[in-house]
Design an enzyme around this catalytic site. Structure first.
Site, mmCIF file in Angstrom:
data_model
loop_
_atom_site.group_PDB
_atom_site.id
_atom_site.type_symbol
_atom_site.label_atom_id
_atom_site.label_comp_id
_atom_site.label_asym_id
_atom_site.label_seq_id
_atom_site.Cartn_x
_atom_site.Cartn_y
_atom_site.Cartn_z
ATOM 1 N N ARG A 99 0.832 -1.203 0.000
ATOM 2 C CA ARG A 99 0.000 0.000 0.000
ATOM 3 C C ARG A 99 0.868 1.256 0.000
ATOM 4 O O ARG A 99 0.582 2.243 0.674
ATOM 5 C CB ARG A 99 -0.953 0.016 1.204
ATOM 6 C CG ARG A 99 -1.885 -1.181 1.279
ATOM 7 C CD ARG A 99 -2.849 -1.263 0.097
ATOM 8 N NE ARG A 99 -3.654 -2.461 0.214
ATOM 9 C CZ ARG A 99 -3.309 -3.655 -0.295
ATOM 10 N NH1 ARG A 99 -2.176 -3.776 -0.986
ATOM 11 N NH2 ARG A 99 -4.086 -4.695 -0.151
ATOM 12 N N SER A 137 -11.404 -0.574 3.187
ATOM 13 C CA SER A 137 -10.547 -0.893 4.338
ATOM 14 C C SER A 137 -9.836 0.368 4.806
ATOM 15 O O SER A 137 -9.129 1.016 4.037
ATOM 16 C CB SER A 137 -9.516 -1.958 3.961
ATOM 17 O OG SER A 137 -10.164 -3.164 3.618
ATOM 18 N N GLU A 191 -5.118 3.746 5.816
ATOM 19 C CA GLU A 191 -4.865 3.714 4.375
ATOM 20 C C GLU A 191 -5.216 5.042 3.700
ATOM 21 O O GLU A 191 -4.468 5.516 2.856
ATOM 22 C CB GLU A 191 -5.662 2.576 3.713
ATOM 23 C CG GLU A 191 -5.073 1.200 3.940
ATOM 24 C CD GLU A 191 -5.654 0.166 2.998
ATOM 25 O OE1 GLU A 191 -6.127 0.559 1.910
ATOM 26 O OE2 GLU A 191 -5.646 -1.029 3.328
#
Length: 338
Positions: A165, A238, A334
């Protein structure tokens, strides 16, 4: 011609549905429009925020600058070679629709990434991944405007420095504005079905040797069962990364909590399931003001209706504190928090 609007609500431009207003919004549908926007005297020197689908951002305030809404649409199947098929798309292409299109072009390889929200141009920034696959594994190159030089450049997989990520674009925020992405889809194609949910869903359907479209459908079905539709309940998917810990830390965690969920990585580290950590702290289905944790997936924070960005951030910090207090592990969000 460049579309420029002033004093624009961003509520419809972020999947959390959070309230915020931008001084300017420029809709970018071509490279020429991007250059035009950056050259406009009234926009020069203003803070810039590049938005694709708005699925990875938490807006906590109004934006006193220019939002560049990337709307460059293009799909192209390029020449194949002995080892791969190549496809290219504009930064404004909706990711899920682009994946669907690649399958219609007999170019499998992205099916495990079905139904991830957002746009093609945003995908490399986050190095999106799901169900056993990361974008970096299918990436060839991208075209972007380097705002420090004003020139368009081509960046390779190595240059993009992908991580979990993570990418160059997170380490040098604002420098590059992505306009097109080229993906490399290996041939012969091989199914990626090692992820438990995928293999279970296929088995339940009686599919032993799935083709790409069946994996695409299975992944989309799993995501629809597990995750709320942002059109119905504001969210950004998420919210936290799965923390990566060394072998000794994970062994100690398993000793204290034998049911701890983790996934061994090739370098010997383990990726701990953030959803499991949050669940164990009792957050699933709970709310803090108008922000809450989804009932079916503890990784997903939601706007219960009328939440502000500050509400989302307050909930995220409370969850982080709970997880750190109980497990000694720090969760990292995130989304970009503005």
């Amino acid at each position: 011609m460049l579309q420029l609007q002033r004093d624009v609500s961003l509520r419809e431009f972020n999947t959390f549905g959070l309230p915020a207003t931008a001084r300017y919004v420029a809709t970018i549908d071509s490279e020429a429009a991007l250059l035009e926007a950056l050259a406009m005297p009234e926009l020069r020197g203003l803070p810039r925020l590049v938005l694709g689908g708005g699925s990875n951002v938490v807006l906590t305030r109004d934006f006193d600058g220019v939002v560049l809404r990337m709307a460059i649409r293009a799909r192209e199947r390029l020449a194949d070679d002995a080892h791969a098929r190549y496809v290219r798309g504009g930064a404004g292409e909706v990711w899920h629709d682009f994946v669907d299109w690649t399958l219609s072009q007999d170019c499998p390889g992205l099916e495990n990434l079905a139904l991830i929200p957002g746009t093609l141009g945003a995908a490399p920034i986050q190095n999106i991944g799901a169900y056993g696959l990361e974008l970096a594994e299918r990436f060839a190159e991208l075209r972007a405007l380097d705002t420090t030089t004003g020139e368009f450049v081509t960046l390779t997989r190595e240059t993009c420095a992908f991580g979990y990520r993570d990418s160059l674009f997170k380490r040098e925020p604002g420098r590059y504005i992505i306009v097109a992405v080229t993906l490399r889809l290996p041939q012969p194609w091989q199914a990626v079905t090692g992820y438990a949910d995928v293999s279970r869903t296929l088995a339940e359907a009686g599919i032993d040797a799935p083709h790409a479209r069946q994996i695409f459908n299975a992944v989309a079905d799993i995501r629809r069962r597990k995750l709320p539709d942002p059109m119905e309940l504001g969210n950004a998917g998420s919210f936290f990364k799965n923390p990566v810990v060394d072998a000794a830390t994970f062994a100690a965690l398993r000793e204290r909590f034998p049911q701890a969920v983790g996934y061994a990585q090739p370098d010997g580290t383990s990726k701990v399931a953030a959803g499991w950590l949050i669940d164990q702290c009792g957050w699933r289905g709970k709310s803090l003001g108008k922000a809450g944790v989804h009932e079916r997936q503890a990784l997903v924070l939601v706007n219960r209706g009328g939440a502000s960005g500050a509400d989302i951030v307050a909930l995220a910090r409370a969850i982080q504190a709970s997880v750190h207090e109980r497990f000694g592990i720090t969760l990292e969000p995130e989304p970009l928090v503005l």
